[in-house]
Design an enzyme around this catalytic site. Sequence first.
Site, short mmCIF file in Angstrom:
data_model
loop_
_atom_site.label_atom_id
_atom_site.label_comp_id
_atom_site.label_asym_id
_atom_site.label_seq_id
_atom_site.Cartn_x
_atom_site.Cartn_y
_atom_site.Cartn_z
N GLU A 200 0.88 -1.34 -0.21
CA GLU A 200 0.19 0.00 -0.17
C GLU A 200 0.90 1.32 -0.07
O GLU A 200 2.14 1.13 0.12
CB GLU A 200 -0.86 0.11 1.26
N GLU A 288 -4.59 -0.78 10.45
CA GLU A 288 -5.19 -2.33 10.75
C GLU A 288 -5.59 -2.28 12.20
O GLU A 288 -5.68 -1.39 12.82
CB GLU A 288 -3.78 -3.24 10.66
N PHE A 348 20.23 -0.02 17.23
CA PHE A 348 19.17 -0.68 17.89
C PHE A 348 19.34 -2.51 18.11
O PHE A 348 17.97 -3.15 17.79
CB PHE A 348 17.77 -0.36 17.47
#
Length: 666
Positions: A200, A288, A348
């Site tokens: 999308e 979502e 990270f």
Amino acid sequence: MFNKILIANRGEIACRVIKSARKMGIETVAVYSDADRNALHVKMADEAVHIGPAPANQSYIVIDKVMTAIRATGAEAVHPGYGFLSENMKFAEALEAEGVAFIGPPSGAIEAMGDKITSKKIAQEAGVSTVPGYMGLIEDADEAVKISRQIGYPVMIKASAGGGGKGMRIAWTDEEAREGFQSSKNEAASSFGDDRIFIEKFVTQPRHIEIQVLADSHGNCVYLHERECSIQRRNQKVIEEAPSPFLDEETRRAMGEQAVALAKAVGYTSAGTVEFIVDGDKNFYFLEMNTRLQVEHPVTELITGIDLVEQMIRVAAGEKLPFKQEDLKIHGWAVESRLYAEDPYRNFLPSIGRLSRYRPPAEVSEPTHVVRNDTGVYEGGEISMYYDPMIAKLCTWAPDRSRAIEGMRNALDAFELEGIGHNLPFLSAVMDHPRFVSGEITTAFIAEEYPDGFEGVTPSNGGMRKLAAVAAHMKMLREARAAQISGAMQHHARRVEPNYVVFLGRKTFPVHVVTTDEGTTVTHEDGTVDEVRSDWTLGDVLFRGTVGGDEMIVKVNFGRGGVRLRWRGAEMKAVVRTPRQAELAAMMPEKLPPDTSKLLLCPMPGLVVSIAVEEGMEVQEGQALATVEAMKMENILRAERKGIVKKINAVPGASLAVDDVIMEFE
């Protein structure tokens, strides 16, 4: 009401559910793998059942093993937490067939909302605003590239069954679309057992804002306002707050009403979250629906006063919601920091090992200030490579945003954690970042503000002076202690010390120190005076006191030749010397780190998924060299510069430690 529930999860969320169940007088059953035999949730539960080896696909997500534990203990209901089986329709159906209540939504709602393609179609039919995209299944990378071109870059490549940032990639070019499709597909297959992918449009300047909904089986459904979750790395949230500093009341109401409409459209019951992407003009698009309790649910609880876990249990037991929409007001402001076992100085990347020290700040619940720490670990416990690297969720609440942030700053300063890499410095840095403080944030915050990675924090000149004053104060206490031991010190109400030079990193601060029974007066070279007042004593690992009238909490660790100070995301070594010692120290040669420019080192403990090059091959800057999987996430390692592969030391399937040499270059 139920007499006994089983928690089909682990870690902090299992502990969180146990707390609410205990408050309600309900007995709890924990399940655990080999790796979690001594875990905190096992210790907290009334009963515990072993369900298999450490890997989740051999224990926590094996439905038959969980069902066996339910039968063996006589549990009447199951809370799935988040992740694992929480959004597994087959698990919900298995419980229904067994006559055991699922503390979550109906299996039909899980099926409809768990598939991102189906959920988007339902959202459109329910009148919910959606993001443009391709809703069909995508067969291969070539088709992914073709569709991405049609939609227009940038695009978001997502796993249909995904969640928690897994199986998601942003692509700006054909090459990134091709590469991202395969990585998303691999992650989706390993994490969810479903490798379907869709694409999308990626909304630029996006904010991630979600609406908490709660529905019962009697037709009642409400929204409990919003959470701002825009501070993310690798599409996974790091800091959340409620409410959002961006929304106005009109937009909040519109988003809430659409979230409720979607929940009703799928016959939803229990707690759930409808996630939206919001652009700079407050246009919002459905992202979502998570048919489960969210990681960040505590901030909603703090601003509403509602225990979401308790309400989930009551709804599953057939009770009605005890409140209506008009009863749900926003009270104050809450911030959550996710403490992860990951090294912010190494992009990270996950870290594993034993928690040699784990001392969170004291929890507080007062009318003007709240500190809450949801955790599933303890001092001496281990962080395993098999599960999500979250250590704790630290939350603060105050009547307004600025005081909630200040409370978080102090709580992070007081959080003692040793033994593994962790993101405490980064969390502290964000709390002080002007862009976060202003509320002008997007999901690109980390990428934009730390484009070269997080390299720590350098305090302001005023902050550095205060740290220098703290170091000087500690120096005087240590010298006083030494003098007492030697018998050389005589009591004086006031004593003038010689000048000192405080070295903080690469900066120097000449100071003049006067000690009294009340504390230490530190005069800086420019005439600035800092009065240090504290009951800190030698051996304390936290300095708590005031410096120049300002409260400070500084982590202290004495070592050879100095003391390591950590404060507000900054970490530096402090050395206090006489002027002559400072003069001689300036002549000492600087020790340089070893040269690793011709090595590809493994940045985290993990498994080699693939090697993308061969010995003798010429590689270009940015070219993919290898893929390493750690804590359920794939990490592509790339060439930093042009070169020729001299030797490859690792093979797919190999288990590597931090800094193991994967390959060498000429």
